[in-house]
Scaffold this active site. Structure first.
Site, PDB file in Angstrom:
ATOM      1  N   ASP A 162       0.871  -1.164   0.000  1.00 33.00           N
ATOM      2  CA  ASP A 162       0.000   0.000   0.000  1.00 33.00           C
ATOM      3  C   ASP A 162       0.920   1.229   0.000  1.00 33.00           C
ATOM      4  O   ASP A 162       2.087   1.125   0.375  1.00 33.00           O
ATOM      5  CB  ASP A 162      -0.887  -0.037   1.248  1.00 33.00           C
ATOM      6  CG  ASP A 162      -1.782   1.186   1.339  1.00 33.00           C
ATOM      7  OD1 ASP A 162      -2.276   1.638   0.288  1.00 33.00           O
ATOM      8  OD2 ASP A 162      -1.957   1.686   2.465  1.00 33.00           O
ATOM      9  N   ASP A 175       0.004   4.977   1.009  1.00 26.25           N
ATOM     10  CA  ASP A 175      -0.151   5.896   2.144  1.00 26.25           C
ATOM     11  C   ASP A 175      -0.222   5.116   3.453  1.00 26.25           C
ATOM     12  O   ASP A 175      -1.061   4.230   3.616  1.00 26.25           O
ATOM     13  CB  ASP A 175      -1.417   6.738   1.957  1.00 26.25           C
ATOM     14  CG  ASP A 175      -1.372   7.546   0.658  1.00 26.25           C
ATOM     15  OD1 ASP A 175      -0.266   7.995   0.282  1.00 26.25           O
ATOM     16  OD2 ASP A 175      -2.428   7.705   0.015  1.00 26.25           O
ATOM     17  N   CYS A 207      -6.846   2.889  -7.818  1.00 27.88           N
ATOM     18  CA  CYS A 207      -8.291   2.904  -8.054  1.00 27.88           C
ATOM     19  C   CYS A 207      -8.801   4.327  -7.855  1.00 27.88           C
ATOM     20  O   CYS A 207      -8.710   4.865  -6.751  1.00 27.88           O
ATOM     21  CB  CYS A 207      -8.999   1.957  -7.091  1.00 27.88           C
ATOM     22  SG  CYS A 207     -10.795   2.229  -7.097  1.00 27.88           S
ATOM     23  N   CYS A 225     -16.852  -0.358  -7.857  1.00 29.46           N
ATOM     24  CA  CYS A 225     -15.915  -1.055  -8.742  1.00 29.46           C
ATOM     25  C   CYS A 225     -15.317  -2.292  -8.076  1.00 29.46           C
ATOM     26  O   CYS A 225     -15.445  -2.505  -6.879  1.00 29.46           O
ATOM     27  CB  CYS A 225     -14.805  -0.093  -9.133  1.00 29.46           C
ATOM     28  SG  CYS A 225     -13.874   0.451  -7.686  1.00 29.46           S
ATOM     29  N   ARG A 259     -11.394  -1.097  -6.060  1.00 36.29           N
ATOM     30  CA  ARG A 259     -11.174  -0.429  -4.780  1.00 36.29           C
ATOM     31  C   ARG A 259     -11.011  -1.454  -3.655  1.00 36.29           C
ATOM     32  O   ARG A 259     -11.871  -2.301  -3.445  1.00 36.29           O
ATOM     33  CB  ARG A 259     -12.352   0.512  -4.488  1.00 36.29           C
ATOM     34  CG  ARG A 259     -12.198   1.321  -3.206  1.00 36.29           C
ATOM     35  CD  ARG A 259     -13.351   2.319  -3.036  1.00 36.29           C
ATOM     36  NE  ARG A 259     -13.381   2.869  -1.687  1.00 36.29           N
ATOM     37  CZ  ARG A 259     -12.596   3.870  -1.253  1.00 36.29           C
ATOM     38  NH1 ARG A 259     -11.737   4.441  -2.090  1.00 36.29           N
ATOM     39  NH2 ARG A 259     -12.675   4.302  -0.014  1.00 36.29           N
TER      40      ARG A 259
END
Ligand SMILES: [Mg+2]
Length: 417
Positions: free
Chosen positions: A259, A261, A340, A355, A358
Site C-alpha cells: 500500500d 499511504d 483505483c 468497482c 477499490r
C-alpha cells in the site's frame, strides 16, 4: 534521476550462422518473444522512460517491432548509422538523442540482471565525480572467452551477497585483458556513462571497448561495480539455447505488494503534492532491499481523491513520477503502481462506481497478477489497514503483514526469503 538508455542494436549475428542471417540479434526469439522485449521490460520496470536504439543494417526490423515504444510503456527513438561505425561511433551518433545527464548503455544481444539505478548512483558518487563511466562487472568461471577486467585493489567479487550490492565501486586498472583463463571479472555489457562522454566521442568508426575504455583507464575515469544476477549473452548458439529457460525463470518473480499511504509515506488525506510527503522510516531502504532480493515491488493504492475531483489522473501520474525519482536517487524503484480512482458514493459522475478495484476488493491485485509473471505463493502484502490484507487474500495472496509503524524494513524482512 532515472537515466535514458541506449541499446546498441547494430550487431550482426555472425556467430549464429543461418539462424540469424536475416534477423538482428536483439530480435532473436527468447522465452517466447523477441529478445529485446526482455531488455525493454527490465528497463521500464526500473523506471526508464526513454530508449535510444543505435541501429545499423536490418535496423528497420527493430523499428518495425518496437515502434514508438508505447507498447512497452516507454518512448523509443532511433539513431541510424549509414555504414558500420563500431560501438563508439554508434554511441557518438546516438548521443544527440539522450536527454539526461547520464545514460545507460546496453548491448542489444546480452542481458545482465543489474540494478540500473544503483549503477547510476555509483557513477555520481565514484571518486567524487571524477568517474566518466561505470561498468557492471560479472564474476565468471572462465574469463578467457570475454577478456577480463582488473580492478584496483584486486576486486571483491566473491562476497556471497546475491547481487554483491555491498561491493565497492572500484577504479578499473585494466580493461579487456585477453588470454586470461580461469575465474575472473568480465564486463557484462551494461554501462552507465556521463552523457558528456558520449557527446565527446568522434563521429567515426571506433570501438568503445578497445579504444574509449582503455583511454579512460589511463585517466583513472573508468570504474566498475560487481553484480551477480543473471548474465546471458545470446551471441552464440549454446547460450541462445540456455537463454530460453533462464530468461523465463528470471521473469517469474514473487511480488511485494505495498500500500502507499501509511506504508511508504505518512498518510495525509488526499496526498498528491511533493511538499506533503514525509517518507516513513526505512521505506526507501526497504524497497531497495526488495529490488535487490529479486522481488517485484508493486504499489496498490486507493485514490478516491481523483474521483472526488480533488486532483486529476494527471496530477497523480506527475506525483508518482516524482516519487520514482526520489527512490531512484537511492538506487530503488517500484516496478508498477496500480490505483483505483473510484468511490461508490462520494465521487463525481463518471467516477462513482461500485468497482472491483477499490480495496478491500481484489481487482488491482488480479490485474497485476495477469500482467506480470507472478510467483503467487512467495508473494505478500504490506498494508496499514485490514482492508489492504483482505483485498490481497481475495486475490490469493495469503501472506501479509499489517504495518502499524516503526521501520518498514522490520515489517518486510520476515516475509522475504
Ligand atoms: Mg494506507
Amino acid at each position: 534521476m532515472v537515466p535514458d538508455a541506449v541499446i546498441l542494436a547494430g550487431g550482426l549475428a555472425t556467430r549464429l550462422g543461418d539462424l540469424a542471417a536475416a534477423t538482428p540479434k536483439c530480435l532473436m526469439p527468447v522465452a517466447g518473444r523477441p529478445f529485446v522485449d526482455h531488455l525493454l521490460w527490465d528497463l521500464r520496470r526500473h523506471g526508464v522512460r526513454r530508449v535510444v536504439f543505435a541501429v545499423g543494417r536490418l535496423g528497420e526490423q527493430v523499428e518495425s517491432h518496437v515502434g514508438d515504444g508505447s507498447a512497452f510503456g516507454l518512448q523509443a527513438v532511433y539513431s541510424r548509422e549509414e555504414s558500420a561505425m563500431g560501438t563508439g561511433g554508434a554511441l557518438a551518433l546516438a548521443a544527440e538523442h539522450v536527454t539526461t545527464d547520464e545514460a545507460l548503455v546496453l548491448n542489444g544481444d546480452s542481458l545482465f540482471d543489474v540494478n540500473y539505478l544503483d549503477l547510476a548512483v555509483r557513477l555520481r558518487s565514484a571518486a567524487a565525480g571524477s568517474a566518466r563511466a561505470v561498468i557492471a562487472l560479472r564474476e565468471v568461471e572462465d574469463a578467457s572467452r570475454y577478456g577480463s577486467v582488473r580492478v584496483a585493489g584486486g576486486g571483491d567479487a566473491a562476497d556471497g551477497d546475491r547481487r554483491a550490492v555491498a561491493a565497492p565501486t572500484a577504479c578499473v586498472a585494466a580493461f579487456d585483458e585477453k588470454g586470461v583463463s580461469g575465474p575472473g571479472l568480465v564486463s557484462g555489457g551494461v554501462y552507465c556513462v556521463q552523457s558528456s562522454l558520449l557527446r565527446s566521442l568522434p563521429r567515426e568508426p571506433h570501438s568503445l571497448e578497445t579504444e574509449v575504455f582503455p583511454r579512460l583507464v589511463v585517466e583513472g575515469e573508468l570504474y566498475g561495480a560487481v553484480y551477480d544476477g543473471l548474465f546471458i549473452d545470446i551471441g552464440v548458439p549454446d547460450s541462445l539455447e540456455l537463454a530460453q529457460t533462464a530468461v523465463a525463470a528470471w521473469r517469474r518473480r514473487p511480488v511485494a505488494f505495498l500500500d502507499r499511504d501509511g506504508v511508504l509515506n505518512v498518510d495525509v488525506n488526499y496526498l498528491h503534492k511533493p511538499e506533503q510527503v514525509v517518507w516513513l522510516p526505512g521505506a526507501i531502504e526497504a524497497v531497495r532491499e526488495l529490488n535487490d532480493a529479486g522481488y517485484l515491488v508493486i504499489v496498490v493504492t486507493n485514490q478516491a481523491g481523483i474521483g472526488r475531483g480533488f486532483y486529476t489522473e494527471s496530477d497523480f501520474e506527475v506525483f508518482t513520477a516524482w516519487m520514482a525519482e526520489r527512490l531512484a536517487d537511492a538506487g530503488a524503484h517500484v516496478d508498477a503502481v496500480y490505483h483505483c480512482p473510484h468511490h461508490p458514493t462520494e465521487a463525481l459522475p463518471g467516477w462513482r462506481e461500485d468497482c472491483e478495484c477499490r480495496k478491500p476488493r481484489p481487482g488491482m491485485f488480479l490485474r497485476a497478477i495477469a500482467e506480470w509473471d507472478v510467483d503467487v505463493e512467495r508473494s505478500f502484502m504490506v498494508g496499514d489497514k485490514p482492508g489492504d490484507l483482505e483485498a490481497a487474500r481475495a486475490a490469493g495472496i495469503a501472506r501479509g503483514v499489517l504495518f502499524t509503524g516503526g521501520d518498514l524494513r522490520d515489517a518486510v524482512r520476515p516475509l522475504m526469503g
